[in-house]
Write a protein that holds these residues in place. Structure first.
Motif, PDB file in Angstrom:
ATOM      1  N   PHE A 432       0.885  -0.998  -0.018  1.00 30.64           N
ATOM      2  CA  PHE A 432      -0.234   0.089   0.091  1.00 30.64           C
ATOM      3  C   PHE A 432       0.920   1.159  -0.108  1.00 30.64           C
ATOM      4  O   PHE A 432       0.451   2.157  -0.792  1.00 30.64           O
ATOM      5  CB  PHE A 432      -0.866   0.034   1.239  1.00 30.64           C
ATOM      6  N   MET A 433       1.930   1.243   0.843  1.00 28.29           N
ATOM      7  CA  MET A 433       2.649   2.364   0.870  1.00 28.29           C
ATOM      8  C   MET A 433       3.436   2.677  -0.547  1.00 28.29           C
ATOM      9  O   MET A 433       3.645   3.916  -0.752  1.00 28.29           O
ATOM     10  CB  MET A 433       3.646   2.222   2.095  1.00 28.29           C
ATOM     11  N   GLU A 434       3.790   1.701  -1.104  1.00 26.87           N
ATOM     12  CA  GLU A 434       4.563   1.948  -2.474  1.00 26.87           C
ATOM     13  C   GLU A 434       3.509   2.262  -3.362  1.00 26.87           C
ATOM     14  O   GLU A 434       3.979   3.449  -4.083  1.00 26.87           O
ATOM     15  CB  GLU A 434       5.254   0.571  -2.877  1.00 26.87           C
ATOM     16  N   ASP A 435       2.452   1.765  -3.308  1.00 28.07           N
ATOM     17  CA  ASP A 435       1.369   2.312  -4.312  1.00 28.07           C
ATOM     18  C   ASP A 435       0.987   3.686  -4.093  1.00 28.07           C
ATOM     19  O   ASP A 435       0.582   4.452  -5.009  1.00 28.07           O
ATOM     20  CB  ASP A 435       0.213   1.394  -4.494  1.00 28.07           C
ATOM     21  N   ALA A 436       0.884   3.974  -2.900  1.00 31.39           N
ATOM     22  CA  ALA A 436       0.421   5.256  -2.306  1.00 31.39           C
ATOM     23  C   ALA A 436       1.329   6.502  -2.236  1.00 31.39           C
ATOM     24  O   ALA A 436       1.197   7.577  -2.862  1.00 31.39           O
ATOM     25  CB  ALA A 436      -0.442   5.162  -1.057  1.00 31.39           C
ATOM     26  N   PHE A 437       2.824   5.908  -1.940  1.00 33.54           N
ATOM     27  CA  PHE A 437       3.620   7.197  -1.966  1.00 33.54           C
ATOM     28  C   PHE A 437       4.797   6.944  -2.323  1.00 33.54           C
ATOM     29  O   PHE A 437       5.418   7.797  -2.770  1.00 33.54           O
ATOM     30  CB  PHE A 437       3.928   7.466  -0.114  1.00 33.54           C
ATOM     31  N   GLY A 438       5.282   5.573  -2.847  1.00 30.39           N
ATOM     32  CA  GLY A 438       6.794   5.310  -3.327  1.00 30.39           C
ATOM     33  C   GLY A 438       7.566   5.829  -2.444  1.00 30.39           C
ATOM     34  O   GLY A 438       7.439   5.624  -1.077  1.00 30.39           O
ATOM     35  N   ASP A 439       8.845   6.312  -2.958  1.00 27.00           N
ATOM     36  CA  ASP A 439      10.203   6.915  -2.192  1.00 27.00           C
ATOM     37  C   ASP A 439       9.758   8.300  -1.771  1.00 27.00           C
ATOM     38  O   ASP A 439      10.164   9.217  -2.246  1.00 27.00           O
ATOM     39  CB  ASP A 439      11.249   6.733  -2.855  1.00 27.00           C
ATOM     40  N   ALA A 445       8.694   8.109   7.109  1.00 29.96           N
ATOM     41  CA  ALA A 445       8.313   8.187   8.457  1.00 29.96           C
ATOM     42  C   ALA A 445       7.545   6.882   8.800  1.00 29.96           C
ATOM     43  O   ALA A 445       7.788   6.335   9.869  1.00 29.96           O
ATOM     44  CB  ALA A 445       6.956   9.105   8.233  1.00 29.96           C
ATOM     45  N   PHE A 446       7.104   6.063   7.712  1.00 30.80           N
ATOM     46  CA  PHE A 446       6.759   4.528   7.918  1.00 30.80           C
ATOM     47  C   PHE A 446       8.015   3.876   8.535  1.00 30.80           C
ATOM     48  O   PHE A 446       7.838   2.989   9.453  1.00 30.80           O
ATOM     49  CB  PHE A 446       6.116   4.114   6.523  1.00 30.80           C
ATOM     50  N   ILE A 447       9.038   4.041   7.893  1.00 26.56           N
ATOM     51  CA  ILE A 447      10.377   2.962   8.153  1.00 26.56           C
ATOM     52  C   ILE A 447      10.662   3.513   9.441  1.00 26.56           C
ATOM     53  O   ILE A 447      10.996   2.704  10.366  1.00 26.56           O
ATOM     54  CB  ILE A 447      11.473   3.404   7.125  1.00 26.56           C
ATOM     55  N   ALA A 448      10.642   4.876   9.842  1.00 24.56           N
ATOM     56  CA  ALA A 448      11.124   5.359  11.037  1.00 24.56           C
ATOM     57  C   ALA A 448      10.303   4.888  12.180  1.00 24.56           C
ATOM     58  O   ALA A 448      10.775   4.451  13.125  1.00 24.56           O
ATOM     59  CB  ALA A 448      11.195   6.913  11.200  1.00 24.56           C
ATOM     60  N   GLU A 449       8.834   4.854  11.945  1.00 24.09           N
ATOM     61  CA  GLU A 449       8.253   4.169  13.138  1.00 24.09           C
ATOM     62  C   GLU A 449       8.589   2.686  13.393  1.00 24.09           C
ATOM     63  O   GLU A 449       8.342   2.404  14.581  1.00 24.09           O
ATOM     64  CB  GLU A 449       6.551   4.373  12.690  1.00 24.09           C
ATOM     65  N   LEU A 450       8.746   2.132  12.293  1.00 24.96           N
ATOM     66  CA  LEU A 450       9.106   0.511  12.554  1.00 24.96           C
ATOM     67  C   LEU A 450      10.376   0.431  13.275  1.00 24.96           C
ATOM     68  O   LEU A 450      10.603  -0.297  14.056  1.00 24.96           O
ATOM     69  CB  LEU A 450       9.234  -0.314  11.171  1.00 24.96           C
ATOM     70  N   ASN A 451      11.374   1.465  13.053  1.00 23.05           N
ATOM     71  CA  ASN A 451      12.491   1.429  13.866  1.00 23.05           C
ATOM     72  C   ASN A 451      12.625   1.960  15.209  1.00 23.05           C
ATOM     73  O   ASN A 451      13.531   1.585  15.846  1.00 23.05           O
ATOM     74  CB  ASN A 451      13.532   2.275  13.146  1.00 23.05           C
ATOM     75  N   THR A 452      11.400   2.472  15.530  1.00 17.42           N
ATOM     76  CA  THR A 452      11.305   3.167  16.919  1.00 17.42           C
ATOM     77  C   THR A 452      10.441   1.956  17.957  1.00 17.42           C
ATOM     78  O   THR A 452      10.687   1.926  18.851  1.00 17.42           O
ATOM     79  CB  THR A 452      10.676   4.420  16.814  1.00 17.42           C
ATOM     80  N   ASN A 453       9.598   1.396  17.353  1.00 17.54           N
ATOM     81  CA  ASN A 453       8.534   0.423  18.002  1.00 17.54           C
ATOM     82  C   ASN A 453       9.288  -0.683  18.374  1.00 17.54           C
ATOM     83  O   ASN A 453       9.925  -1.362  17.787  1.00 17.54           O
ATOM     84  CB  ASN A 453       7.523  -0.120  17.104  1.00 17.54           C
ATOM     85  N   HIS A 454       9.295  -0.864  19.752  1.00 13.93           N
ATOM     86  CA  HIS A 454      10.197  -2.027  20.415  1.00 13.93           C
ATOM     87  C   HIS A 454       9.816  -3.443  19.918  1.00 13.93           C
ATOM     88  O   HIS A 454      10.529  -4.081  19.808  1.00 13.93           O
ATOM     89  CB  HIS A 454       9.881  -1.970  21.989  1.00 13.93           C
TER      90      HIS A 454
END
Length: 498
Positions: A432-439, A445-454
């Protein structure tokens, strides 16, 4: 420094203070173990980290807010004692034991822990009559004429004068006997904690957009207006409870927790939009791989804050799935550890009794947080269920272990299903993120959240995700990427030590 760094500093100090030499004596004698003074604004988690430190260091904790005490409760009540000096009897004033010192001895008896933390909050906000007692406490580690037991580290906390009119300054004599740590609010550090504390995704998404509203204290003609980390966490708990009972948190309700009218109104409006975005974009279905071209087109023309809110909703739901897997894994690992004892010819009843005893010991010692306590109770229910199955089927002892293994296999299957569900949702979210937003910034922000969540870090360390690693390397700087890899290695080490 931020509260995370302060926590590590306190843990390091406690480890040093409680280190013993080959003769069993503390390497740093009690007289040289400086009390730790934690100074910082209210509501940033000073008290909370003390509970975490006590659990992680496996020591006791006695916590007091000193402003609730009088001189009598702090140092004890006077009574007359007859004593003989030089052959003559005299009436001498003695004091009963301080309530605070007595609480330390009570904790030792209740938990069996000879070492711990005596935490005194709001130490610089005491009354005129109690101020000399607090100075004596910091300088001599005594309340009245009773010493803090050896092995108990003193940690005190207070607020700077700009936050409290009743604050008293410490003199140089006192400051020269303490280890002072100054703490400031930090949203990024709080966000790491927020995932483990299960803060509502609407709160996280809003503060990601409005970081300047995370912590604010202002003085106006109408008095103090403020928003604190404590307020956001308490509000989050209310919102989650309201969702269950079908209530809505409007601006008046929000203001009861975020006592800054402008921020309260702004967040209440955002909360309505958050729920609207969830429905308009069908974001719960997105994680099942279901979304239309119309949704993508609608997002294409949406304002940036709306697009970031959509990312926040996705990461919030993914966080729940990652947490579900991690809790399943912790439960299965704990249960497996006890069941292995049956291979050493321990009976199921003996294993169950040992697990119950360990749970009671940890609970009394306050070494379990809410999630860990739930896992232990769940494990005990499983062991009892296995016992009932064995009795119902009248199995001989030599067949019990094989039967228990069959039942345990269901637990491992449930863990794998939780992992598969989280992995499938993550793949769908990336599609979904690729289709909606790409790079784009949204993907960053999506990657950063995954990197923050324990919890997402733990899941990714165990199962990985090709798209995650590809975007993580491509979109983040080398320094950020190195930091994330370090976190993943730390998670792996923690999992090995469980």
């Amino acid at each position: 420094m931020n509260i995370k760094r302060a926590k590590n500093e306190i843990k390091d100090s406690i480890e040093a203070y409680l280190k013993k030499d080959e003769f069993g004596a503390y390497m740093i004698p009690a007289v040289r173990q400086r009390p730790i003074l934690l100074m910082g604004p209210p509501g940033i988690g000073k008290t909370q980290i003390m509970e975490q430190i006590a659990r992680e260091c496996k020591i006791g904790l006695v916590a007091y807010t000193i402003t609730h005490h009088t001189r009598q409760s702090a140092i004890g009540l006077p009574f007359i004692q007859e004593k003989e000096y030089g052959g003559k009897k005299y009436s001498v004033t003695e004091y009963t034991m301080s309530e605070i010192i007595a609480a330390v001895y009570d904790k030792i008896e209740q938990t069996g822990m000879q070492e711990g933390i005596l935490f005194i909050d709001e130490i610089n906000c005491v009354s005129e009559t109690l101020a000399p007692t607090m100075l004596q406490f910091l300088q001599c580690k005594t309340f009245g004429n009773q010493k803090v037991p050896e092995g108990w580290v003193i940690v005190a906390a207070g607020n700077p004068p700009e936050y409290n009119k009743s604050v008293r300054d410490f003199d140089v004599v006192t400051l020269d006997r303490i280890k002072k740590i100054e703490v400031e609010e930090n949203f990024e550090v709080w966000k790491e904690y927020a995932y483990t504390a299960e803060i509502h995704p609407a709160v996280l998404a809003y503060l990601e957009l409005k970081k300047e509203y995370f912590y604010r204290i202002e003085t106006t003609v109408d008095g103090k207006m403020f928003a604190t980390a404590r307020g956001w966490e308490d509000l989050s708990q209310l919102i989650k409870a309201y969702e269950v009972i079908g209530k809505r948190a409007d601006r008046e309700v929000v203001y009861q927790y975020i006592q800054h009218w402008k921020i309260a109104k702004d967040f209440a409006n955002y909360l309505e939009l958050f729920e609207k975005y969830k429905k308009d974009y069908g974001l719960l279905k997105v994680l099942e791989g279901q979304y239309s071209r119309d949704v993508l087109e609608q997002l294409r023309y949406a304002p940036f804050d709306e697009r970031l809110s959509v990312v926040g909703i996705l990461t919030g739901k993914l966080g729940e799935l990652f947490r579900g897997y991690v809790m399943e894994d912790r439960y299965v690992t704990l249960l497996h550890g006890y069941l292995l004892r049956m291979k050493d010819n321990e009976t199921l009843a003996a294993v169950t009794a040992a697990a119950q005893e360990e749970y009671e010991r940890l609970r009394k010692a306050e070494q379990l947080d809410r999630r860990e306590e739930e896992i232990y109770r769940r494990m005990l229910r499983a062991l009892e269920s296995y016992g009932q199955t064995v009795k119902r089927e009248h199995l001989p002892q030599d067949e019990v272990f094989e039967r228990v293994k069959e039942e345990f296999r269901k637990e491992t299957e449930a863990r794998e299903k939780a992992a598969e569900k989280a992995g499938s949702a993550l793949d769908s979210a990336f599609d979904f993120m690729e289709d909606a937003f790409g790079d784009s910034q949204e993907m960053v922000a999506f990657i950063a959240e995954l990197n923050t969540n324990h919890y997402s870090i733990q899941y990714l360390k165990e199962y990985g995700c090709d798209k995650y690693y590809r975007y993580n390397k491509r979109l983040l700087t080398d320094e950020q990427h190195e930091d994330i890899m370090g976190r993943l290695d730390e998670v792996e080490e923690n999992m090995i030590n469980l």
